[in-house]
Design a protein around this motif. Sequence first.
Motif, PDB file in Angstrom:
ATOM      1  N   TRP A 172      73.095  41.167  43.814  1.00  0.00           N
ATOM      2  CA  TRP A 172      73.750  40.010  44.105  1.00  0.00           C
ATOM      3  C   TRP A 172      72.913  38.205  43.526  1.00  0.00           C
ATOM      4  O   TRP A 172      71.656  39.130  44.802  1.00  0.00           O
ATOM      5  N   ILE A 173      72.928  38.536  42.792  1.00  0.00           N
ATOM      6  CA  ILE A 173      71.866  37.092  42.332  1.00  0.00           C
ATOM      7  C   ILE A 173      72.880  36.085  42.736  1.00  0.00           C
ATOM      8  O   ILE A 173      73.030  34.691  41.580  1.00  0.00           O
ATOM      9  N   SER A 174      71.881  35.522  43.714  1.00  0.00           N
ATOM     10  CA  SER A 174      72.580  33.938  44.958  1.00  0.00           C
ATOM     11  C   SER A 174      71.650  32.881  43.979  1.00  0.00           C
ATOM     12  O   SER A 174      72.486  31.841  43.755  1.00  0.00           O
ATOM     13  N   LYS A 175      70.573  33.300  43.256  1.00  0.00           N
ATOM     14  CA  LYS A 175      69.670  31.634  43.280  1.00  0.00           C
ATOM     15  C   LYS A 175      68.548  32.436  42.137  1.00  0.00           C
ATOM     16  O   LYS A 175      68.354  33.485  42.825  1.00  0.00           O
ATOM     17  N   GLY A 176      68.071  31.174  41.590  1.00  0.00           N
ATOM     18  CA  GLY A 176      67.269  32.478  40.190  1.00  0.00           C
ATOM     19  C   GLY A 176      67.036  32.383  38.893  1.00  0.00           C
ATOM     20  O   GLY A 176      68.570  32.717  38.958  1.00  0.00           O
ATOM     21  N   ASN A 177      66.049  33.194  38.757  1.00  0.00           N
ATOM     22  CA  ASN A 177      66.283  33.675  37.724  1.00  0.00           C
ATOM     23  C   ASN A 177      65.598  34.561  37.313  1.00  0.00           C
ATOM     24  O   ASN A 177      65.317  35.445  37.858  1.00  0.00           O
ATOM     25  N   GLY A 178      65.684  35.803  35.744  1.00  0.00           N
ATOM     26  CA  GLY A 178      64.625  36.393  35.870  1.00  0.00           C
ATOM     27  C   GLY A 178      65.325  37.654  34.029  1.00  0.00           C
ATOM     28  O   GLY A 178      66.001  37.107  33.499  1.00  0.00           O
ATOM     29  N   ARG A 179      64.647  38.941  34.136  1.00  0.00           N
ATOM     30  CA  ARG A 179      65.299  39.918  32.920  1.00  0.00           C
ATOM     31  C   ARG A 179      65.274  41.129  34.351  1.00  0.00           C
ATOM     32  O   ARG A 179      65.474  41.461  34.869  1.00  0.00           O
TER      33      ARG A 179
ATOM     34  N   SER B 163      68.834  37.984  29.931  1.00  0.00           N
ATOM     35  CA  SER B 163      68.401  37.330  30.759  1.00  0.00           C
ATOM     36  C   SER B 163      68.999  37.000  32.042  1.00  0.00           C
ATOM     37  O   SER B 163      70.559  37.343  31.129  1.00  0.00           O
ATOM     38  N   PHE B 164      68.694  37.123  32.955  1.00  0.00           N
ATOM     39  CA  PHE B 164      70.412  36.685  33.799  1.00  0.00           C
ATOM     40  C   PHE B 164      69.895  34.781  34.900  1.00  0.00           C
ATOM     41  O   PHE B 164      68.482  34.796  35.613  1.00  0.00           O
ATOM     42  N   GLY B 165      71.128  34.299  35.454  1.00  0.00           N
ATOM     43  CA  GLY B 165      70.268  33.611  35.997  1.00  0.00           C
ATOM     44  C   GLY B 165      71.445  33.084  37.576  1.00  0.00           C
ATOM     45  O   GLY B 165      71.824  34.396  37.836  1.00  0.00           O
ATOM     46  N   PRO B 166      71.831  32.305  38.152  1.00  0.00           N
ATOM     47  CA  PRO B 166      72.513  32.698  39.245  1.00  0.00           C
ATOM     48  C   PRO B 166      73.870  33.207  39.310  1.00  0.00           C
ATOM     49  O   PRO B 166      74.420  32.865  38.391  1.00  0.00           O
ATOM     50  N   ASN B 167      74.317  33.367  40.207  1.00  0.00           N
ATOM     51  CA  ASN B 167      75.831  33.918  40.405  1.00  0.00           C
ATOM     52  C   ASN B 167      76.508  35.639  39.770  1.00  0.00           C
ATOM     53  O   ASN B 167      76.736  35.049  38.354  1.00  0.00           O
TER      54      ASN B 167
END
Length: 272
Positions: free
Chosen positions: A45-52, A61-65
Amino acid sequence: MDDDSPTLIRDTEQRVFVGSLAGTLRSSHPELRLDSVNGLHKFFWISKGNGRCMINGVTRSFGPNTVIFIPHDVPHRLELSSNVYGVVVTVDPNVAVVLPDHSVFMPILNLMDQKQIANRFDRISAEFNTTGIGRNLAVEYLVGLLSVHLARMAQKHFKEPQTNAAQRLMEAFVNMLEKDYRTGRTLAEYAKVLGVTPTHLTRVCQQVNGKSASRLIQERVLAEARMMLSNTDHKILEISNQLGFSSPAYFTRLFSAKQGQSPKAYRQTAQK
């Protein structure tokens, strides 16, 4: 209740692990690895930030939520920015709860859905960090409820992604790589088994992942090297041999060039 009171419930052994993705934390515990196949299902669960995130050879690529589920036998790799916050939950395949039967990559756009999913992960984390009776069972049940919630959201908001020829080739390549990365197999050898030319395999890798096939091979081997240096007491010679390098000297040169420090220095830093 005194110490002689009967036990009302028999707990299971711990088969679910929960960790934080806060800040630059990169846990060295094998059950919380962010790459490779290590025999455990994983929820992120990505609640903040970004990545791949590369799943089965396809990078997005993904971002928050964003919520991600990766089955235990699917090759993957997460690259996180330094400002990422979130939770990773890893689940032993022997846990008797129904989980998604394929990978899930789902950006959550609706505010109410975001709150509900965040609450599911918060409850799992809170229960994981208690010491009460039946703690492990409760964590497993909460993971099952999370799976049901994700299935309902996916049915409501998301369609099954269609794969193309390039993605199917990448899936075959990364699954083969996951099985054979310790053998020292070359790009040309992988391409031959897949029935394509090295040039075509490299072109498809670059198209789908933004990285060459040679780089993916190298990164997979070096990821395992970092894990072994952090979590085992194997000598450099043993690690070099197990990962298919022609000599410890070549392994040390490559590792130092890509990691910015020697295997010995990396181990000392990682184990502090």
